[in-house]
Motif scaffolding. Structure first.
Motif, PDB file in Angstrom:
ATOM      1  N   LYS A  15       0.193  -1.582  -0.118  1.00 23.24           N
ATOM      2  CA  LYS A  15       0.170   0.483  -0.025  1.00 23.24           C
ATOM      3  C   LYS A  15       0.992   0.734  -0.006  1.00 23.24           C
ATOM      4  O   LYS A  15       0.708   2.151  -0.720  1.00 23.24           O
ATOM      5  CB  LYS A  15      -1.176  -0.331   1.362  1.00 23.24           C
ATOM      6  N   SER A  49       5.110   3.210  -3.757  1.00 22.97           N
ATOM      7  CA  SER A  49       5.000   4.161  -4.840  1.00 22.97           C
ATOM      8  C   SER A  49       5.644   4.738  -6.476  1.00 22.97           C
ATOM      9  O   SER A  49       6.090   5.573  -6.410  1.00 22.97           O
ATOM     10  CB  SER A  49       4.652   5.146  -4.220  1.00 22.97           C
ATOM     11  N   SER A  65      -2.088  -0.942  -8.606  1.00 23.01           N
ATOM     12  CA  SER A  65      -3.399  -0.612  -8.263  1.00 23.01           C
ATOM     13  C   SER A  65      -3.889  -1.654  -7.228  1.00 23.01           C
ATOM     14  O   SER A  65      -3.415  -2.239  -7.075  1.00 23.01           O
ATOM     15  CB  SER A  65      -4.648  -0.688  -9.777  1.00 23.01           C
ATOM     16  N   SER A  66      -4.932  -0.825  -6.711  1.00 17.58           N
ATOM     17  CA  SER A  66      -6.076  -1.933  -5.845  1.00 17.58           C
ATOM     18  C   SER A  66      -5.909  -3.237  -5.324  1.00 17.58           C
ATOM     19  O   SER A  66      -5.683  -4.324  -5.170  1.00 17.58           O
ATOM     20  CB  SER A  66      -7.268  -1.642  -5.156  1.00 17.58           C
ATOM     21  N   GLU A  67      -6.964  -3.749  -7.365  1.00 20.53           N
ATOM     22  CA  GLU A  67      -7.016  -5.120  -7.912  1.00 20.53           C
ATOM     23  C   GLU A  67      -5.488  -5.626  -8.268  1.00 20.53           C
ATOM     24  O   GLU A  67      -5.058  -6.976  -8.156  1.00 20.53           O
ATOM     25  CB  GLU A  67      -7.841  -5.020  -9.650  1.00 20.53           C
ATOM     26  N   ASP A  68      -4.521  -4.384  -7.815  1.00 20.14           N
ATOM     27  CA  ASP A  68      -2.884  -5.157  -8.663  1.00 20.14           C
ATOM     28  C   ASP A  68      -2.486  -5.967  -7.019  1.00 20.14           C
ATOM     29  O   ASP A  68      -1.772  -6.845  -6.773  1.00 20.14           O
ATOM     30  CB  ASP A  68      -2.606  -4.440  -9.091  1.00 20.14           C
ATOM     31  N   GLN A  69      -2.537  -5.137  -5.879  1.00 21.88           N
ATOM     32  CA  GLN A  69      -2.394  -5.349  -4.878  1.00 21.88           C
ATOM     33  C   GLN A  69      -3.034  -6.460  -4.136  1.00 21.88           C
ATOM     34  O   GLN A  69      -2.447  -6.880  -3.026  1.00 21.88           O
ATOM     35  CB  GLN A  69      -2.816  -4.040  -3.671  1.00 21.88           C
ATOM     36  N   LYS A  70      -4.395  -6.472  -4.212  1.00 24.58           N
ATOM     37  CA  LYS A  70      -4.944  -7.434  -3.718  1.00 24.58           C
ATOM     38  C   LYS A  70      -5.055  -8.891  -4.960  1.00 24.58           C
ATOM     39  O   LYS A  70      -4.512 -10.126  -3.430  1.00 24.58           O
ATOM     40  CB  LYS A  70      -7.066  -7.373  -4.171  1.00 24.58           C
ATOM     41  N   CYS A  89      -1.095  -9.592  -3.154  1.00 26.42           N
ATOM     42  CA  CYS A  89      -1.545 -10.302  -1.597  1.00 26.42           C
ATOM     43  C   CYS A  89      -2.526 -11.820  -1.131  1.00 26.42           C
ATOM     44  O   CYS A  89      -1.625 -12.318  -0.629  1.00 26.42           O
ATOM     45  CB  CYS A  89      -2.259  -9.400  -0.821  1.00 26.42           C
TER      46      CYS A  89
END
Length: 586
Positions: free
Chosen positions: A225, A228, A233-238, A241
């Motif tokens: 998170k 930088s 993106s949020s989707e990539d982070q998900k 993880c």
């Protein structure tokens, strides 16, 4: 970055140097070439050593490509080694170091040469006793430290994230090399005791207990998170993880389970819980640890004599303080309540308080972070994380706010880890632009000894922050003397167990003479020292070396002794073995 304002004078000085250089002719060329040849050797040595495994490379260099180093495939390396090959390589390095024309080296290169010669000579002396090396341990062992090192793996680029994920897949083969090593130790009668085994298994079982809520998942998510460069993106982070959690479940946790199962199968093959003195070659190996880790080369009997003298000195001073003020202990309890600063405020105060004793450090930036809740029970109250040598930042101090220490003890701990301790010493040394090899080949005795030495100043500075500084001065002095005595007692026990052959009963008798009568406390102290030979001496014998060096310089210089200059010279020389430090202090 340092900016030179007086450019014309610099150009003029360079012209003068150039003119003088022409007149010196061959002598100058010869001097320069010998130093260049030596620096080429140390650079080659650094590149070879820093690439031994990905963790070493990553924690040492932020941008290895700028040093001409191509990142190898991500790996944790192996716990197995060839003692004969290692000895031969160290002897080859020693021979090459002796080939340089010592008198034609600069003082900085002579110091590096002395330090490296002593390092490789000591390492080569280990020989077959390397079989006594133990990579595992309840607190300081590989299996306990690895999750922390992985959790703190900095994400500077996307490649770092990729390397980190690959490292998770190498935990199992790395642990398998440890298993193979432990089986060899078992066959040779060198396996750990069942008591130590139980403590290691407890740590392993704790790590695998809740696979679906492993703290490494939480830390990975937090780091992603914050990443930088460029941001995910949020989707990539998900997705990342999810993949990370899969690796924890399929690679890391099975690796710990396999390690635990394999160790359990060796139960009963080790000796009862005894120190190194009970193993063949154990005393020789202990002497090697004192030299390689503590940086001392004096006989054990001389170490014991010095420790005993300090113990008696501290005891007499404590007795004198109590005679002068029978309510001193009550005053000490008050002091801790009066020190209401937060860790952040303590670290802000220390640089100002230490100015009278230590050289000022203008550009010491740092970050203060809090230990992840799931790691609190495994970690010390605070610790300093050194920065890569090529960026020199960030300097990070972690605070473990589990509430196990008083405010006065925390102040001393932050002096140890921060100012004028590890952080200050590291940044001060880096300002001298030492060769890279100096960051890899150091002396733990110097590093931890310095931090313990300045911790005593931290206690002194704390008194100035109390409601009544004059009455607090003796109270905090009492607190430091009590800590000094404890470290000294443990250091004597360390020698007693690992060199003199003390068993648990003999250790308990020794502790009783100092008022430690609780059997479980004595047993815990004994067991910890059995598992960490030489550890207390890194701190305390290192501390005494700095204390004695100061006394020697004070006697030699008399009224000309300058404490700040004394500290500046120690910091300038940097982490070396104590014989080398003493040589260059003279």
């Amino acid at each position: 970055m340092r900016i030179y304002k007086n450019i014309p004078k610099r150009i003029l000085s360079l012209c003068l140097v150039f003119a003088i250089g022409i007149s010196m002719g061959v002598l100058s060329d010869h001097f320069v070439s010998e130093n260049s040849r030596f620096q080429t050797f140390t650079e080659k040595l650094f590149r070879s050593e820093v690439c031994s495994n990905t963790l070493t490379l990553h924690y040492t260099l932020a941008h290895p490509e700028k040093k001409g180093i191509r990142k190898p495939e991500a790996t944790l390396g192996t716990a197995l080694s060839d003692p004969a090959k290692t000895t031969s390589l160290c002897q080859e390095y020693e021979k090459e170091l002796k080939s340089f024309a010592y008198s034609r080296l600069s003082e900085e290169n002579r110091l590096t040469c002395d330090m490296l010669l002593l390092y490789f000579h000591t390492r080569a002396s280990l020989g077959k006793n390397s079989a006594l090396d133990e990579p595992l341990g309840p607190g300081l062992g590989v299996q306990a430290q690895l999750p922390i090192l992985l959790a703190e793996y900095t994400f500077r680029t996307k490649e770092d994230i990729s390397d980190y994920l690959k490292l998770l897949s190498t935990v199992r083969p790395y642990f398998q090399s440890i298993i193979k090593l432990e089986k060899q130790k078992s066959q040779s009668g060198l396996f750990m005791s069942d008591t130590t085994l139980d403590r290691i298994l407890k740590q392993c079982h704790s790590f695998v207990a809740n696979p679906d809520s492993n703290y490494m998942d939480d830390i990975f998510a937090q780091k992603l998170k914050a990443f930088s460069n460029p941001a995910f993106s949020s989707e990539d982070q998900k997705k990342l993880c999810t993949y990370h959690h899969k690796l924890i479940l399929t690679e890391v946790i099975p690796a710990y389970q396999e390690l635990a199962d394999s160790l359990e199968s060796l139960r009963g093959t080790g000796k009862s819980s005894r120190g190194l003195a009970f193993f063949e070659g154990g005393r020789e190996y202990y002497l090697y640890l004192l030299q390689s880790q503590t940086g001392t080369y004096v006989p054990v009997g001389q170490i014991e004599k010095r420790l005993s003298a300090q113990l008696l000195s501290d005891y007499r001073e404590i007795s004198s303080l109590l005679e002068q003020n029978s309510s001193l202990i009550d005053r000490l309890n008050q002091c801790s309540g009066e020190l209401t600063l937060t860790p952040t405020q303590m670290l802000e105060k220390l640089p100002e308080l230490m100015k009278k004793d230590f050289p000022e450090l203008k550009d010491a930036t740092y970050e203060l972070r809090t230990v992840h809740p799931s790691m609190k029970k495994f970690l010390s109250p605070a610790f300093y994380l050194t920065p890569p040598v090529d960026t020199r930042n960030p300097n990070v101090i972690y605070i473990n706010d589990s509430g196990r220490t008083s405010s006065l003890e925390l102040f001393g701990t932050l002096a140890h880890e921060g100012f004028p301790g590890h952080l200050y010493q590291t940044v001060s040394f880096a300002e001298n632009n030492p060769s890279d090899i100096r960051y890899l080949v150091t002396s733990s005795g110097y590093v931890e000894g310095w931090a313990t030495y300045v911790e005593s100043y931290g206690y002194e500075y704390a008194a100035s922050l109390m409601n009544d500084p004059d009455s607090a001065k003796n109270a905090v002095r009492f607190a430091w003397l009590n800590r000094s005595m404890n470290l000294c007692i443990y250091s004597l026990i360390d020698i007693g167990i690992h060199y003199r052959g003390w068993d648990a009963a003999r250790t308990a008798v020794f502790l009783k003479s100092f008022g430690i009568n609780n059997a479980s406390t004595a047993a815990e102290i004994y067991q910890y020292i059995v598992e960490t030979p030489g550890n207390y001496l890194k701190y305390y014998w290192g501390y005494l070396n700095f204390l004695d060096l100061k006394t020697v310089c004070q006697k030699r210089l008399g009224d000309d002794f300058d404490l700040k200059e004394f500290h500046r010279r120690i910091l300038e020389i940097g982490p070396v073995q104590f014989p080398v430090l003493e040589k260059y202090m003279k």
